[in-house]
Design an enzyme around this catalytic site. Structure first.
Site, mmCIF file in Angstrom:
data_model
loop_
_atom_site.group_PDB
_atom_site.id
_atom_site.type_symbol
_atom_site.label_atom_id
_atom_site.label_comp_id
_atom_site.label_asym_id
_atom_site.label_seq_id
_atom_site.Cartn_x
_atom_site.Cartn_y
_atom_site.Cartn_z
ATOM 1 C CE LYS A 297 -4.359 -1.480 0.783
ATOM 2 N NZ LYS A 297 -5.050 -1.925 1.952
ATOM 3 N NE ARG A 298 5.926 2.396 3.636
ATOM 4 C CZ ARG A 298 7.196 2.480 3.317
ATOM 5 N NH1 ARG A 298 7.776 1.542 2.630
ATOM 6 N NH2 ARG A 298 7.900 3.525 3.694
#
Ligand code: GLU
Length: 281
Positions: free
Chosen positions: A241-242
């Site tokens: 998700k980063r």
């Protein structure tokens, strides 16, 4: 006991990052430690997002990490007939219905029982005479499917987990833009390839409720699951998700030692973002 068979099943829609490496190593080592087989399956049914150049990169990344796989690499895009046959069986059982909703319509109508993940509200479930000339996907009538299959459970890291597919709603089994969905293809392939142990990230834990149900409906063998925690960045956010999680290919190209990285991932000096759920059964 039958020999252990595990697999790594990446979708070639982008480059692999450390989280993928961790998952591949866990599946690989699970098999190797037991004298078993480790398979590689490319999940490329999504024709719009999958790219052949990512497949080549994935193979190079895994070799760089020192991982070896057994047999030929399987590509889901070459197995569409198998998925179509499974879909036909479920349709003949009266468990599928065509859904004509657009993404925007679904987003506006998602039904979320208190505190639960939003699910498809069933808008198209009881259309009398669906016109299949219009773009549609195929959904599983979850209530009917669960009634047919009865109570099920599965094993996660040796612990029994009661299956709760109802909470996933009427999932899509064939997409508007692809002849199968992830849920259907993965279930059919794990059975066809004789996978005995599914080792994968806990982000797919909820999906397992659906896979267990599909196995029951299609009379498929039931593997053991071992969901593992996900790697996190320094901010505690899971890597996938980063922004800026380093691609394995980038580390490889700048000369880092993949085997040494794999050893560090094995010895666990990386933070984990999502713990594996615990159950009371
Ligand atoms: N293709 C899926 C992914 O890349 C993984 C499938 C699985 O391990 O069941 O997220």
């Amino acid at each position: 006991m039958d020999p252990v068979v595990t697999r790594f099943a990446p979708s070639p829609t982008g480059r692999l990052h450390l989280g993928h490496a961790y998952s591949a190593i866990r599946a690989h080592d699970h098999a190797r430690a037991r004298g078993g087989r480790f398979l590689l399956r490319i999940e490329d049914i999504d024709g719009t997002r999958s790219r052949p150049e990512h497949v080549a990169t994935i193979l190079a990344d895994l070799a760089w990490l020192g991982l070896t796989w057994d047999g030929d690499v399987v590509h889901q895009s070459q197995r569409l007939d198998l998925y179509a046959a499974a879909l036909d069986r479920l349709r003949a059982m009266g468990l599928l219905y065509p859904c004509f909703c657009t993404r925007a319509e679904i987003a506006g109508a998602m039904a979320a029982p208190h505190g639960a993940t939003p699910v498809y509200p069933g808008t198209c479930r009881s259309i009398e005479a669906p016109d299949l000339a219009h773009p549609h996907c195929w959904r599983l009538d979850m209530t009917a499917a669960v009634a047919r299959a009865g109570a099920l459970e599965w094993s996660d890291a040796g612990r029994p987990v009661p299956a709760d597919p109802l909470a996933q709603g009427d999932v899509v089994l064939a997409r508007k833009d692809a002849p199968a969905s992830y849920h259907l293809a993965v279930t059919v392939d794990d059975a066809a390839q004789g996978v005995t142990d599914v080792v994968r990230g806990v982000d797919l834990f909820e999906a397992t409720h659906v896979h267990r149900l599909l196995q029951a409906l299609l009379d498929l063998p039931v593997p053991r699951w071992h969901h593992h925690a996900l790697l996190a960045g320094a901010d505690g956010e899971r890597l996938a998700k980063r922004h800026g999680a380093p691609a394995l290919a980038a580390l490889r190209e700048r000369g880092e030692d993949g085997r040494e990285l794999a050893e560090r991932l094995r010895t666990g000096d990386f933070p984990k973002a999502v713990a594996v759920p615990t159950f009371t059964s």
